[in-house]
Design a protein around this motif. Structure first.
Motif, PDB file in Angstrom:
ATOM      1  N   ALA A  20      15.253 -17.599  21.891  1.00  0.00           N
ATOM      2  CA  ALA A  20      16.390 -18.233  21.215  1.00  0.00           C
ATOM      3  C   ALA A  20      17.502 -18.362  22.252  1.00  0.00           C
ATOM      4  O   ALA A  20      18.148 -17.377  22.607  1.00  0.00           O
ATOM      5  N   GLU A  21      17.685 -19.555  22.758  1.00  0.00           N
ATOM      6  CA  GLU A  21      18.627 -19.805  23.867  1.00  0.00           C
ATOM      7  C   GLU A  21      19.112 -21.240  23.762  1.00  0.00           C
ATOM      8  O   GLU A  21      18.298 -22.164  23.728  1.00  0.00           O
ATOM      9  N   ASP A  22      20.440 -21.423  23.678  1.00  0.00           N
ATOM     10  CA  ASP A  22      20.951 -22.784  23.488  1.00  0.00           C
ATOM     11  C   ASP A  22      21.241 -23.504  24.804  1.00  0.00           C
ATOM     12  O   ASP A  22      21.580 -24.679  24.793  1.00  0.00           O
ATOM     13  N   ASP A  23      21.124 -22.820  25.928  1.00  0.00           N
ATOM     14  CA  ASP A  23      21.335 -23.479  27.221  1.00  0.00           C
ATOM     15  C   ASP A  23      19.985 -23.985  27.718  1.00  0.00           C
ATOM     16  O   ASP A  23      19.123 -23.196  28.112  1.00  0.00           O
ATOM     17  N   ILE A  66      16.544 -13.063  22.808  1.00  0.00           N
ATOM     18  CA  ILE A  66      17.554 -13.728  21.976  1.00  0.00           C
ATOM     19  C   ILE A  66      18.907 -13.692  22.673  1.00  0.00           C
ATOM     20  O   ILE A  66      19.411 -12.621  23.015  1.00  0.00           O
ATOM     21  N   ASP A  67      19.485 -14.866  22.891  1.00  0.00           N
ATOM     22  CA  ASP A  67      20.830 -14.976  23.437  1.00  0.00           C
ATOM     23  C   ASP A  67      21.823 -14.553  22.349  1.00  0.00           C
ATOM     24  O   ASP A  67      21.638 -14.884  21.177  1.00  0.00           O
ATOM     25  N   ILE A  68      22.855 -13.801  22.724  1.00  0.00           N
ATOM     26  CA  ILE A  68      23.841 -13.405  21.709  1.00  0.00           C
ATOM     27  C   ILE A  68      24.663 -14.614  21.272  1.00  0.00           C
ATOM     28  O   ILE A  68      24.901 -14.820  20.086  1.00  0.00           O
ATOM     29  N   GLY A  69      25.095 -15.420  22.233  1.00  0.00           N
ATOM     30  CA  GLY A  69      25.937 -16.575  21.908  1.00  0.00           C
ATOM     31  C   GLY A  69      25.102 -17.780  21.506  1.00  0.00           C
ATOM     32  O   GLY A  69      24.768 -18.626  22.327  1.00  0.00           O
ATOM     33  N   LEU A  70      24.766 -17.840  20.217  1.00  0.00           N
ATOM     34  CA  LEU A  70      23.961 -18.954  19.705  1.00  0.00           C
ATOM     35  C   LEU A  70      24.757 -19.708  18.657  1.00  0.00           C
ATOM     36  O   LEU A  70      25.514 -19.095  17.899  1.00  0.00           O
TER      37      LEU A  70
HETATM   38 CA    CA Z   1      24.495 -19.251  24.545  1.00  0.00          CA
END
Ligand code: CA
Length: 244
Positions: A20-23, A66-70
């Protein structure tokens, strides 16, 4: 990364990891690295999708990064929700900075590991290998627990030292099991309790001092075993080999 590791001689399917990573740049680099290591990655860019993917009965995941900043739902919230459902999926959290508050929050929410960006790819690969060794959830049951001279045969409640059953209460055995499974890593007291509660729901009602009492007794019982339980002040414990 080695793939197709075997437990008790059984061939295993390739590991499946949720990322889970938005970058997209980071995600693509990770997927390539995991792919080289024989790990199949399911990539989502949003916390709600991560939550839904993990909760799906067909997930059959072995671990999650899992990325914290999602967007949608932050990584810590995703982790809290999956632990609240009693899911023991091994999770490594990523964060944009090495922030002690995030780290404590993440480990308290039930993370197995934590890595701050920017990280070395080789470091992340090593952590993910360790993460996947820890649990192959939703597949065959985990093999017996082994660390140093400790051994807990698969499906048996009794921990053995040098093959001899140890004289432990069920909770002492539970706490020692948690620390042995996470040997070499810091485990918060609340993470110990959360893990105990998977097999013993009444452990959720215990408080940190109860863990301290159990660890105090355990230290005497593991004297001369080659391992020690080190206190990480204000946080939790680290089981490590003596003199290592
Ligand atoms: Ca992020």
């Amino acid at each position: 990364m080695p793939s197709n590791e075997t437990v008790a001689g059984q061939p295993r399917r390739p590991a499946r990891l949720l990322l889970a990573e938005d970058d997209p740049q980071i995600a693509r680099a990770l997927i390539r690295a995991f792919d080289r290591g024989g790990i199949a990655t399911e990539w989502v860019t949003d916390g709600n999708l991560a939550d839904a993917t993990i909760a799906a009965p067909t997930a059959r995941l072995d671990g999650a990064v899992i990325d914290i900043g999602l967007p949608g739902r932050d990584g810590i919230d995703v982790l809290r929700r999956l632990r609240a459902r009693g899911n023991p999926l091994p999770v490594l959290l990523l964060t944009a900075r090495d922030d002690m508050a995030d780290r404590v929050l993440g480990l308290d929410a039930g993370a197995d590991d934590y890595l701050a960006k920017p990280f070395e790819m080789s470091e992340l690969e090593a952590r993910v290998r360790a993460l996947l060794r820890r649990g192959r959830h939703g597949d065959e049951p985990a093999a017996g627990l082994r660390f140093g001279r400790f051994w807990q045969p698969q499906g048996e409640p009794t921990l053995r030292l040098d093959g001899v059953p140890m004289d432990l209460t069920p909770r002492e055995a539970g706490v020692l099991g948690v620390l042995l499974r996470r040997a070499g890593r810091v485990v918060s007291k609340s993470a110990v309790l959360q893990e105990l509660a998977i097999d013993d729901p009444s452990a959720m009602d215990l408080l940190d001092p109860a863990v301290e009492v159990i660890v105090h007794r355990l230290r005497r019982k593991i004297e001369g075993s080659g391992v020690e339980i080190h206190t990480v002040r204000g946080f939790g414990y680290l089981l490590r080999e003596r003199g290592g």
